[in-house]
Scaffold this motif. Structure first.
Motif, PDB file in Angstrom:
ATOM      1  N   LEU A 129       6.620  -2.138   8.973  1.00  0.00           N
ATOM      2  CA  LEU A 129       5.807  -2.992   8.102  1.00  0.00           C
ATOM      3  C   LEU A 129       4.948  -3.863   9.007  1.00  0.00           C
ATOM      4  CD1 LEU A 129       5.121  -4.003   5.248  1.00  0.00           C
ATOM      5  CD2 LEU A 129       6.968  -5.701   5.500  1.00  0.00           C
ATOM      6  N   ARG A 142       1.906  -6.687   6.487  1.00  0.00           N
ATOM      7  CA  ARG A 142       2.250  -6.453   5.079  1.00  0.00           C
ATOM      8  C   ARG A 142       1.879  -5.039   4.585  1.00  0.00           C
ATOM      9  NH1 ARG A 142      -0.536 -11.394   2.120  1.00  0.00           N
ATOM     10  NH2 ARG A 142      -2.162 -10.794   3.582  1.00  0.00           N
ATOM     11  N   THR A 143       1.613  -4.132   5.518  1.00  0.00           N
ATOM     12  CA  THR A 143       1.216  -2.764   5.164  1.00  0.00           C
ATOM     13  C   THR A 143       2.235  -1.772   5.714  1.00  0.00           C
ATOM     14  OG1 THR A 143      -1.125  -3.343   5.161  1.00  0.00           O
ATOM     15  CG2 THR A 143      -0.584  -1.003   5.384  1.00  0.00           C
ATOM     16  N   THR A 197      -0.362  -1.642   1.073  1.00  0.00           N
ATOM     17  CA  THR A 197      -0.220  -3.060   1.387  1.00  0.00           C
ATOM     18  C   THR A 197       0.589  -3.743   0.291  1.00  0.00           C
ATOM     19  OG1 THR A 197      -2.321  -3.117   2.575  1.00  0.00           O
ATOM     20  CG2 THR A 197      -1.449  -5.231   1.800  1.00  0.00           C
ATOM     21  N   THR A 250       1.888  -6.500  -2.123  1.00  0.00           N
ATOM     22  CA  THR A 250       1.322  -7.681  -2.788  1.00  0.00           C
ATOM     23  C   THR A 250       2.264  -8.112  -3.897  1.00  0.00           C
ATOM     24  OG1 THR A 250       0.087  -6.288  -4.327  1.00  0.00           O
ATOM     25  CG2 THR A 250      -1.073  -6.990  -2.327  1.00  0.00           C
ATOM     26  N   LEU A 304       5.835  -8.032  -2.416  1.00  0.00           N
ATOM     27  CA  LEU A 304       5.789  -8.843  -1.193  1.00  0.00           C
ATOM     28  C   LEU A 304       6.815  -9.964  -1.262  1.00  0.00           C
ATOM     29  CD1 LEU A 304       4.512  -9.562   1.508  1.00  0.00           C
ATOM     30  CD2 LEU A 304       2.734 -10.825   0.256  1.00  0.00           C
ATOM     31  N   ARG A 335       9.914 -10.793   1.326  1.00  0.00           N
ATOM     32  CA  ARG A 335      10.029 -12.096   1.982  1.00  0.00           C
ATOM     33  C   ARG A 335      11.403 -12.717   1.755  1.00  0.00           C
ATOM     34  NH1 ARG A 335       4.017 -14.456   0.392  1.00  0.00           N
ATOM     35  NH2 ARG A 335       2.943 -13.766   2.315  1.00  0.00           N
ATOM     36  N   ARG A 389      11.108  -4.440   9.379  1.00  0.00           N
ATOM     37  CA  ARG A 389      10.352  -5.687   9.584  1.00  0.00           C
ATOM     38  C   ARG A 389      10.464  -6.175  11.027  1.00  0.00           C
ATOM     39  NH1 ARG A 389      13.731  -8.606   5.068  1.00  0.00           N
ATOM     40  NH2 ARG A 389      15.138  -6.945   5.729  1.00  0.00           N
ATOM     41  N   SER A 446       5.093  -7.986  10.986  1.00  0.00           N
ATOM     42  CA  SER A 446       5.054  -7.701   9.554  1.00  0.00           C
ATOM     43  C   SER A 446       4.143  -8.651   8.754  1.00  0.00           C
ATOM     44  CB  SER A 446       6.465  -7.742   8.975  1.00  0.00           C
ATOM     45  OG  SER A 446       7.255  -6.720   9.566  1.00  0.00           O
ATOM     46  N   ILE A 450       4.879 -11.510   7.238  1.00  0.00           N
ATOM     47  CA  ILE A 450       5.483 -12.060   6.009  1.00  0.00           C
ATOM     48  C   ILE A 450       6.151 -13.404   6.314  1.00  0.00           C
ATOM     49  CG2 ILE A 450       5.828  -9.825   4.939  1.00  0.00           C
ATOM     50  CD1 ILE A 450       8.711  -9.884   5.887  1.00  0.00           C
TER      51      ILE A 450
END
Length: 245
Positions: free
Chosen positions: A199, A202-203, A210, A212, A216, A220, A239, A243, A245
């Motif tokens: 990751l 964020r993709t 990606t 979202t 997401l 997180r 991660r 990443s 995040i």
């Protein structure tokens, strides 16, 4: 499932090795030499059939020539016999009959020798045609041999690389807990893409989706030792500090 961040990162190493193995395996199966050899084998078969036909024609001519040579030999023997009889007879009637027969035999011999010359010429033509096709066959065989040698050299190198990758994979796989390794194998065998993906920003590096919104947020909130999955491709999302995040 729980797994330490370190073990999850090892999945990326395993995935990278598996990708290389697949690439090399595909490369070994799709070498240009394979298609070239298939075409050469078709040419070789066509040449073989052509040579078979030309050789059969030559055999027919040789058989015809053999019959003519036998006929010539028979006529020559009869001429010799009648000539000998002429030298040992005093009968006018026999001499006339033998003279006529010898003359007829000599005419027959002349005709046979003319035919023999023509057939000999045909035989030479067929021998030359067979020689040309034989040269074509030998040239194709030489190309096949050279192409096979070049292919085998490349395949040998690819096999060596695959062997090294397999050893490296075994080493890496040994560092991963059994349950995590089993999960990775199930995802890999399912064939839906990468079994593990980094990751980054964020993709998902496996499917380039990606994250979202709630996806997401879920990532997180997940503890670092939680094994999480890409909501799009299903790969284990690994991660790291990249990443985002």
């Amino acid at each position: 499932m729980k797994a330490s961040p370190l073990h999850q990162k090892e999945l990326l190493r395993l995935q990278a090795l598996d990708i290389k193995v697949l690439q090399l395996s595909h490369q070994s199966k799709s070498l240009a030499a394979h298609a070239e050899l298939a075409e050469l084998n078709r040419e070789a078969e066509a040449s073989r059939m052509k040579l078979l036909g030309r050789s059969g024609e030559l055999d027919d001519v040789r058989t015809e020539l053999g019959r003519i040579e036998n006929d010539v030999e028979v006529v020559e023997k009869r001429i010799a016999r009648d000539t000998d009889r002429l030298q040992h007879t005093s009968s006018i009637k026999d001499i006339q009959a033998l003279d006529s027969e010898v003359a007829s035999l000599k005419k027959r011999l002349f005709d046979l020798e003319e035919i023999e010359i023509a057939v000999l010429e045909r035989q030479e033509e067929h021998e030359a045609a067979v020689a040309v096709v034989a040269q074509e066959r030998d040239a194709i065989a030489a190309r096949v041999s050279a192409t096979e040698s070049a292919r085998d050299e490349v395949l040998g190198d690819l096999t060596r690389q695959l062997g090294e990758l397999t050893r490296d994979r075994t080493t890496v796989a040994a560092t991963i807990p059994d349950d995590l390794a089993a999960l990775y194998e199930r995802l890999r065998i399912s064939g839906h893409g990468n079994a593990a993906a980094l990751l980054r920003a964020r993709t998902c590096s496996g499917c380039t989706m990606t994250l979202t919104g709630s996806d997401l947020a879920d990532v997180r909130q997940a503890p670092t030792d939680d094994v999480i999955f890409c909501p799009d491709c299903g790969a284990v999302l690994v991660r790291t500090e990249e990443s985002g995040i």
